[in-house]
Design an enzyme around this catalytic site. Sequence first.
Site, short mmCIF file in Angstrom:
data_model
loop_
_atom_site.label_atom_id
_atom_site.label_comp_id
_atom_site.label_asym_id
_atom_site.label_seq_id
_atom_site.Cartn_x
_atom_site.Cartn_y
_atom_site.Cartn_z
N ARG A 190 -50.83 -29.10 15.53
CA ARG A 190 -52.00 -29.84 16.00
C ARG A 190 -53.23 -28.93 16.06
NH1 ARG A 190 -49.31 -32.10 21.44
NH2 ARG A 190 -48.29 -30.07 21.24
N LYS B 233 -52.17 -26.19 22.86
CA LYS B 233 -51.10 -25.62 23.68
C LYS B 233 -51.56 -24.36 24.40
CE LYS B 233 -47.60 -26.82 24.29
NZ LYS B 233 -47.20 -27.72 25.39
N TYR C 8 -53.72 -27.78 27.18
CA TYR C 8 -52.55 -28.00 28.04
C TYR C 8 -52.09 -26.63 28.55
CZ TYR C 8 -51.93 -32.80 26.34
OH TYR C 8 -52.10 -34.13 26.06
N HIS D 62 -49.67 -26.37 31.72
CA HIS D 62 -48.32 -26.53 32.30
C HIS D 62 -47.91 -25.24 33.03
CE1 HIS D 62 -47.69 -30.39 30.39
NE2 HIS D 62 -48.04 -29.89 29.24
N GLU E 91 -53.48 -31.61 31.50
CA GLU E 91 -52.46 -32.43 32.17
C GLU E 91 -52.75 -32.70 33.64
OE1 GLU E 91 -51.03 -28.18 32.76
OE2 GLU E 91 -51.94 -29.33 31.11
N ASP F 129 -35.78 -45.00 38.15
CA ASP F 129 -37.03 -44.55 38.76
C ASP F 129 -36.93 -44.75 40.27
OD1 ASP F 129 -40.06 -44.02 37.43
OD2 ASP F 129 -40.07 -44.60 39.54
N VAL G 289 -39.41 -37.36 33.70
CA VAL G 289 -39.95 -37.27 35.07
C VAL G 289 -41.21 -36.41 35.07
CG1 VAL G 289 -39.50 -36.41 37.40
CG2 VAL G 289 -37.69 -37.57 36.11
N LEU G 290 -42.21 -36.83 35.81
CA LEU G 290 -43.44 -36.04 35.94
C LEU G 290 -43.91 -36.05 37.39
CD1 LEU G 290 -45.90 -34.51 34.71
CD2 LEU G 290 -47.02 -36.74 34.56
N VAL H 285 -37.88 -34.34 27.97
CA VAL H 285 -39.32 -34.30 27.71
C VAL H 285 -40.05 -33.57 28.84
CG1 VAL H 285 -41.35 -35.70 27.16
CG2 VAL H 285 -39.09 -36.44 26.41
N ALA H 286 -39.45 -33.51 30.01
CA ALA H 286 -40.08 -32.85 31.16
C ALA H 286 -39.98 -31.33 31.10
CB ALA H 286 -39.42 -33.35 32.46
N ASP I 88 -41.68 -29.13 29.66
CA ASP I 88 -42.96 -28.44 29.85
C ASP I 88 -43.20 -28.07 31.30
OD1 ASP I 88 -44.23 -28.08 27.39
OD2 ASP I 88 -44.87 -30.15 27.30
#
Length: 370
Positions: free
Chosen positions: A15, A75, A94, A96, A118, A198, A239-240, A267-268, A270
């Site tokens: 990207r 990133k 980003y 993180h 984020e 959730d 989850v975030l 996916v969490a 990061d």
Amino acid sequence: MIVGLPREVKDHEYRVGLVPAGVKLLTSSGHTVLVEHAAGEESGVTDREYIGAGADIISTADEVWSRADMIVKVKEPIASEYGRLRDGLILLTYLHLAPARELTQALLTSGVTGVAYETITNQLGHLPLLTPMSEVAGRMSIQVGATYLEKINGGRGILLGGVPGVVPGRVTIIGGGVVGTNAAKMAVGLGATVVIVDRDLERLRSLDDIFGSRIRTLSSNPYNIAESVADSDLVVGAVLVPGAAAPKLVTREMLRAMPRGSVIVDVAVDQGGCIETTHPTTHSEPTFYVENVLHYGVTNMPGAVPRTSTFALTNATLPFVLKLANKGFAEAVKSDAHLKNGVNTYKGRVVYEAVAKDQDLPYSPIDRLM
């Protein structure tokens, strides 16, 4: 302001932080944009297009970083880039930071003003700069999970959608936010059996309204998670907790009940991951096994689809890039509380409370430092 656009250097990160439309808006406003040679190439954007938008093409990353007042990236900086960080530089990307102690220390030592995509908010309290990449990652999680469930890729040989006369694959999605909703759309579309977990009952009601009988919803607690995970071929961690480390909701013990060759896509990752056994991986070495369960923990999943991801991301980030360039950092954050929420480090201090808490560092409200 001089805005720098370096080429991304993280493993298989294709990207880029600005497209020509954004460059044109910046240069039309009197700003200078320095683009590292071939920065947009892997996203299908040529140097010629950047030049046409008014950018200067620079041959080396070092020159872009050294001349720029603000660096716009995708990133977080990796170790090879730490030496380019310097006092007074605005870094918009980003970050993180919650699980990234080494990076946090590099930002603090250098004095960089670190603005994290984020943690920028909007009027609804949502995270508008995280949303487009969460949409991409959520959809990719099912695509990736389906691929690794194939026997030739190390999985148990399951076709998620099944075929007539054979039951479909079973998917548990932990977290019903943007990632989880987009994962569910893909999984339902393939014909899989889908469970979304959730803790927010109102969110579960909304998901039930969206998907109806095509999914099942479960209230998040250790018992329900363990039961659903044990019955799954694919588990997606979605989850975030904004700016903070993700809670570990799936334990190693839970994995022992999963079928051999099942797949986890966290996916969490990061933000440290919501699976106890997850650790960050790369596109070059994306997977590993724990308890005979294949884990996928790539921290820049959307980098694999850079054309889609770059344009989706820059649609969201450009207004904040323009605001910082046009007003300068101090005036921009004073006039926009949502942008202020994106500032994680400033003048060698952590100014985002969740990061400070997760890393046991002193927290300094930015208003006291400005």
